[in-house]
Design a protein around this motif. Structure first.
Motif, PDB file in Angstrom:
ATOM      1  N   VAL A  21      63.580  58.177  10.177  1.00  0.00           N
ATOM      2  CA  VAL A  21      64.395  56.984  10.388  1.00  0.00           C
ATOM      3  C   VAL A  21      63.768  55.750   9.753  1.00  0.00           C
ATOM      4  O   VAL A  21      64.460  54.880   9.235  1.00  0.00           O
ATOM      5  N   ARG A  22      62.452  55.701   9.756  1.00  0.00           N
ATOM      6  CA  ARG A  22      61.791  54.478   9.315  1.00  0.00           C
ATOM      7  C   ARG A  22      61.202  54.556   7.921  1.00  0.00           C
ATOM      8  O   ARG A  22      60.573  53.609   7.455  1.00  0.00           O
ATOM      9  N   ASP A  23      61.397  55.660   7.214  1.00  0.00           N
ATOM     10  CA  ASP A  23      60.763  55.862   5.918  1.00  0.00           C
ATOM     11  C   ASP A  23      60.949  54.696   4.965  1.00  0.00           C
ATOM     12  O   ASP A  23      60.016  54.239   4.332  1.00  0.00           O
ATOM     13  N   ASP A  24      62.185  54.232   4.813  1.00  0.00           N
ATOM     14  CA  ASP A  24      62.441  53.210   3.797  1.00  0.00           C
ATOM     15  C   ASP A  24      63.097  51.957   4.375  1.00  0.00           C
ATOM     16  O   ASP A  24      63.588  51.111   3.638  1.00  0.00           O
ATOM     17  N   GLY A  25      63.119  51.866   5.675  1.00  0.00           N
ATOM     18  CA  GLY A  25      63.692  50.675   6.292  1.00  0.00           C
ATOM     19  C   GLY A  25      65.205  50.637   6.283  1.00  0.00           C
ATOM     20  O   GLY A  25      65.803  49.638   6.679  1.00  0.00           O
ATOM     21  N   ALA A  26      65.839  51.709   5.828  1.00  0.00           N
ATOM     22  CA  ALA A  26      67.302  51.722   5.781  1.00  0.00           C
ATOM     23  C   ALA A  26      67.866  51.783   7.203  1.00  0.00           C
ATOM     24  O   ALA A  26      67.243  52.306   8.112  1.00  0.00           O
ATOM     25  N   ARG A  27      69.056  51.232   7.379  1.00  0.00           N
ATOM     26  CA  ARG A  27      69.734  51.298   8.681  1.00  0.00           C
ATOM     27  C   ARG A  27      70.492  52.623   8.736  1.00  0.00           C
ATOM     28  O   ARG A  27      71.573  52.760   8.150  1.00  0.00           O
ATOM     29  N   LEU A 311      72.478  62.886   2.773  1.00  0.00           N
ATOM     30  CA  LEU A 311      72.846  62.334   4.081  1.00  0.00           C
ATOM     31  C   LEU A 311      72.213  60.960   4.287  1.00  0.00           C
ATOM     32  O   LEU A 311      72.838  60.056   4.836  1.00  0.00           O
ATOM     33  N   ARG A 312      70.984  60.796   3.842  1.00  0.00           N
ATOM     34  CA  ARG A 312      70.335  59.479   3.944  1.00  0.00           C
ATOM     35  C   ARG A 312      71.132  58.442   3.155  1.00  0.00           C
ATOM     36  O   ARG A 312      71.340  57.316   3.625  1.00  0.00           O
ATOM     37  N   ASP A 313      71.557  58.811   1.960  1.00  0.00           N
ATOM     38  CA  ASP A 313      72.349  57.883   1.150  1.00  0.00           C
ATOM     39  C   ASP A 313      73.670  57.529   1.828  1.00  0.00           C
ATOM     40  O   ASP A 313      74.217  56.441   1.613  1.00  0.00           O
ATOM     41  N   LEU A 314      74.153  58.453   2.657  1.00  0.00           N
ATOM     42  CA  LEU A 314      75.414  58.249   3.370  1.00  0.00           C
ATOM     43  C   LEU A 314      75.205  57.621   4.749  1.00  0.00           C
ATOM     44  O   LEU A 314      76.161  57.437   5.496  1.00  0.00           O
ATOM     45  N   GLY A 315      73.930  57.312   5.083  1.00  0.00           N
ATOM     46  CA  GLY A 315      73.647  56.576   6.310  1.00  0.00           C
ATOM     47  C   GLY A 315      73.221  57.399   7.506  1.00  0.00           C
ATOM     48  O   GLY A 315      73.233  56.891   8.635  1.00  0.00           O
ATOM     49  N   PHE A 316      72.803  58.665   7.306  1.00  0.00           N
ATOM     50  CA  PHE A 316      72.421  59.523   8.424  1.00  0.00           C
ATOM     51  C   PHE A 316      71.030  60.114   8.207  1.00  0.00           C
ATOM     52  O   PHE A 316      70.725  60.619   7.124  1.00  0.00           O
ATOM     53  N   ALA A 317      70.209  60.050   9.242  1.00  0.00           N
ATOM     54  CA  ALA A 317      68.882  60.657   9.211  1.00  0.00           C
ATOM     55  C   ALA A 317      68.885  61.941  10.029  1.00  0.00           C
ATOM     56  O   ALA A 317      69.353  61.963  11.169  1.00  0.00           O
ATOM     57  N   VAL A 318      68.383  63.026   9.435  1.00  0.00           N
ATOM     58  CA  VAL A 318      68.218  64.289  10.147  1.00  0.00           C
ATOM     59  C   VAL A 318      66.773  64.741   9.955  1.00  0.00           C
ATOM     60  O   VAL A 318      66.065  64.273   9.071  1.00  0.00           O
TER      61      VAL A 318
END
Length: 358
Positions: A21-27, A311-318
């Protein structure tokens, strides 16, 4: 199922879901961390806030310890409060005399990391996908004097029968059962917490998962008094803060236990909705480990690493699965969330799978 005597190479045992979740500061919408996604309920926040007036005094854990003992109907001497269940793994590794440690994998990696940090060699019993990641007690070496297993197991979401786990007990063996997610199972089926008839049994519980308290750190150990004494001697003074102690007392009151029981049924409903949606991806090669019994599910799919990035690019962290011994890059762990979040995630997964295939 096999035993692996490797020394930890190839797996980042210190990788946890929060890093996703916190890798790149993305929401990002968080399906990576197996903790209640929303903040603690208002009544619990109020109890924690109310404890701040007592911060000038040293923490006094007697009331919380008594509350745990009452909850599981055991003597207070069988209870140790810890700064989250993870601290207990460090205490076990430091306090016990261990000749042959065995960790049943895939499971939470912190127990093995703590043992290795304390200088112990760790053997792994690797459960197999073709067996549904189910435990066969015969696979555990007879001479193991420390065995650690999770129930329900993170990340597989497999709930092992209590009788099967209890069958691992032996004279001279410490049997550690991580029940951090057991309160997310309706009726706490297959729980060993509170059992005093299993020799060498040590049960770990967490109050951070159901109540969204990962930042507060509160858990506990249930074990024979002599084991509790040994662990307590290895523990720093005042390891659990006053706010965490207040939270523990609050979370063990009848109202809170009833709310947790209701939440467990809600998790089951939301998990069924997630699993049903994931089954629609079977033509794409996705497979869900079933039956899932925890607040998360484990899936295997082709090009999972690429799917995770999309998924990260689409706003989801798994949660990536390759840091768990016994799993590889084709595995992902998904936390159970509410129906609306799951629906949005499934739409994003459809896009991510398509992108990964091209």
């Amino acid at each position: 199922m096999r035993t692996d005597s490797t020394h930890g190479e190839g797996h980042d045992l210190r990788h946890h879901g929060d890093a996703e979740v916190r890798d790149d500061g993305a929401r990002l919408t968080d399906l990576a961390v197996n903790v209640r996604a929303d903040t603690p309920p208002a009544w619990l926040r109020e109890r924690i806030a109310g404890s701040l007036a007592g911060l000038a005094a040293y923490p006094d854990g007697r009331q919380a310890r008594a509350a745990v003992a009452a909850r599981h109907e055991v003597p207070v001497a069988r209870v140790l409060l810890t700064a989250g269940a993870a601290e207990a793994f460090v205490l076990l590794a430091r306090a016990l005399t261990i000749r042959h440690a065995v960790v049943v994998h895939p499971q939470f990696t912190e127990p093995e990391a703590a043992l290795r940090d304390a200088g112990h060699v760790v053997d792994r019993v690797l459960l197999r996908e073709e067996d549904g990641f189910r435990l066969d007690p015969a696979a555990v070496p007879e001479d193991a004097d420390l065995v650690i297993v999770g129930n329900p197991t993170n990340p597989t979401s497999v709930l092992h029968p209590a009788a099967t786990i209890a069958g691992l007990a032996r004279p001279g063996r410490t049997l550690v059962v991580d029940e951090a997610f057991l309160d997310a199972v309706p009726g706490e089926r297959e729980a060993l917490a509170g059992r005093t008839d299993v020799p060498g049994l040590v049960v770990l519980r967490s109050l951070t998962k159901t109540w969204g308290l990962a930042g507060l750190r509160i858990g506990y150990v249930l074990a024979a008094p002599e084991t509790i004494t040994a662990l307590e001697r290895a523990q720093p003074l005042w390891p659990v803060s006053t706010p965490a102690l207040a939270a523990a007392v609050a979370c063990l009151e009848p109202r809170a236990l009833a709310e947790a029981a209701h939440a467990a049924h809600r998790v089951g409903t939301d998990r069924a909705h997630l699993v049903a949606g994931l089954r629609e991806f079977a033509p794409d090669g996705l497979r869900v480990v079933e039956p899932a019994e925890g607040p998360f599910v484990l899936v295997r799919l082709p090009k999972a690493a690429a799917v995770r990035r999309h998924l990260r690019d689409l706003g989801f962290a798994v949660r990536r699965g390759d840091t768990f011994p016994g799993l590889g890059e084709e595995w992902l762990r998904l936390a159970v969330r509410d129906r609306a979040t799951v629906n949005s995630f499934l739409q994003a997964l459809d896009q991510a799978v398509t992108l990964a295939q091209h």
